[in-house]
Design an enzyme around this catalytic site. Sequence first.
Site: not given
Ligand code: GAL
Length: 820
Positions: A422, A498
């Site tokens: 991100e 993710e």
């Molecule tokens: C994502 C990020 C993670 C964590 C997660 C929480 O955007 O890559 O590191 O912050 O959100 O939902």
Amino acid sequence: MLLAAVFAAGAQPRREITLKKGWLFSREDNPAAAQSGFNDGNWQSVTVPHDWAIYGPFDKSNDIHRMAIVQDGQTTAIEHYGRTGGLPFTGAGWYRNRFTIPGFTGGKRVHLLFDGAMSNARVYVNGREVGYWPNGYNSFYFDITDFVHEEGRENLLAVRLENFEEQSRWYPGAGLYRNVHLIVTEKTYIPIWGSYVTTPVVTPGFARVNVRTRVESAGGGTLKLVTQIRDETQQTVATAESTLSESDMGQFSQELVVENPRLWDIKQPNLYTAVSRLYEDGRLVDEYCTPFGIRTLEIRPDEGFFLNGREVKFKGVCLHHDLGPLGAAVNEAAIRRQIRTMQDMGANAIRTSHNMPAPEFVRIADEMGMMLMVESFDEWAIPKVKNGYNRYFKSWAERDLVNLLHHYRNNPSVVMWCIGNEVEEQSHKHGSRVARFLQDICHREDPTRPVTNGMDRPDQVLSNHMAAMMEVPGFNYRPFRYREAYDRLPQQIILGSETASTLSSRGVYKFPVVRRSMAQYDDHQASSYDVEHCSWSNLPEDDFIQHDELPYTIGEFIWTGIDYLGEPTPYYSAWPSHSSLFGAVDLAGIPKDRFYLYRSHWNSDAETLHILPHWNWKGREGEVTPIFVYTSYPSAELFINGKSQGLRTKDLSVPLEGSDSAEARKRLERQKRYRLMWMDTRYEPGTVRVVAYDNDGKAVAEKEIHTAGKPHRIVLEADRREIDGDGEDIAFVNVKLVDKAGNFCPTDDREISFTVKGAGRFKAVANGNPASLESFQLPRMKLFSGQLTALVQAGEESGTLVLEAKAEGVRSGRVEIRVK
Ligand code: GAL
């Protein structure tokens, strides 16, 4: 520390010692500490790996971030407490270690290798600075030959580390939290990470193995390399011998053939070792071992990811590097337990979010058959946090990436590289150029593995070409946009790099049971009915359905497998709250209900039949108290005190299309495809029983939970009853209360206190409550939802270790662990 014992051992030309003992530590930032003569008499004696910050205390004022997390939808700056765990990790810390190197003479070389040091390491040997390495996660080394004394004289190693406020988005740890090694070789030697093993041809009958080995040469002698490949029983299965010529440019390239290779695979971790012996004018000058595996990887457009020719979807978890109550300090037993727990859940892959893993982690993944997606950066040149890696990216990114790639490109568990998470460059017109720069480095150093990037801004990365440029387009969240991304991109493949970010607290249930986004409660917890998520995220089923329906998706990495220190979203400004609620497993390593939801869907080798919530609801008599069953079976019938509540069957007809409207979400439409839910059951104390049926309607399994009576005694259950007497091994002991009949008491939160006798020591304790400010190191803690985990560590002698647990009003518990 004396190396005499190691050096007396014999003729092997390479010696490596891990500097674990003899360290002195201070938080006082005195530049004179680099000097040999400095008086460190009042410094604290510590062993490494060591994390200075995990000892706390937790405090709201530790590393407050005053900012808006734009990614999370915040438009104005607020105060964030606990974002990095509420632990005192900022500021400087010094380590000193005195050592001699018996047998070290001018004809040798000495290197100092750090597996990782948090952070901004400045390394001094005998008062002179030998080098600096800012990245706290990466491994790095220095040639200290010209800095050390010859045998007989003591050397002084001093390391200054410094962490800044706002350098991280989670708890980074602090200090020499990974191992430090001293490596002594001849002047002609194979450098650190100097070998590269690939397997260009793999067939059932044979595998061709290419071993490339770099050599640093002191002079003009003739160099010969003899490489043997050994299997796990130490049998030599192939040998190659070659002499280096000028046109080889300092690098041997050897081809070997292994007949009937035993492939490395998920949970089938067959490994080989390449043992390379280097001769200079006929004299053995070095021996270098490279563990590796034989396996194939392939990404086929529209078909998926193939391991050893078989399609495999990533049932992946993202894991941060901390080990809960141990902080960031590396411990093998803790890593094995993490991977074991994730495998039991059915996970076949781990993403080392968002940084370079410890070498122990990668080795253990090799040994346990767990695939890894190894990540390098959370930030490139544009900041997410003020003092993050953005400060170093321009001058260090290539060096950091090359170290990572050289370090782990022989490990079979590593199946993909991930160059970012991100990153802000997603929204930059030329962001794709930075992505290309990094991906090119991966391809240059290791053409055998695919490269991805975790992207969370589909609009931007589709228009600035970042997504099109990546070998594997990885999307963080927004699975409802996968189809569009697939349509617009050339790769014909989509990775859920993710996913989920579902929120829950172990054993805590909120009523009424409704799907909610960013829900906050006075107790700073989230509901274990698994119906809560972040504004950018979703429930597990919103991902399951994509991966089940879209053949071009290659799987997902959920955020997260295990809770971690820091990022207590959505409790940004609510203190106390110091650790995440995202895990399927809590910070104490105890499974939440969600663990069983994943297990029921992912682990096809095991039966899952799990009932939630618990059934101790004094005060809710007669009230609607829904019951969910997470099961690997297609249907089940539920009984409360013998009365049927009806049969439920997973509704496989719930479609991808149309099941995500606001109305459908409210009806928990997608959940009906994967969980069995009785939404109208009413609480009455007694017994909840579930009978599971297979596809033929045959009753095949059943399970009961009971309303527990008064807590009667403490029950201790160790994950292992025998541990190694190496001073490091740890047994993890589950501690809970049961009533007279042995029923688990799920709501008790009394304090338990511990004593350890015999062959080990009390190490730490954790209860998985993100809002608890109790110390991890004191031998007492309150239960959270009736459970906690006590950690006991072996001493260095064999014997029996006895852990005793006491609490007011109940019988004590005790467990014996053999230390061998
Ligand atoms: C994502 C990020 C993670 C964590 C997660 C929480 O955007 O890559 O590191 O912050 O959100 O939902």
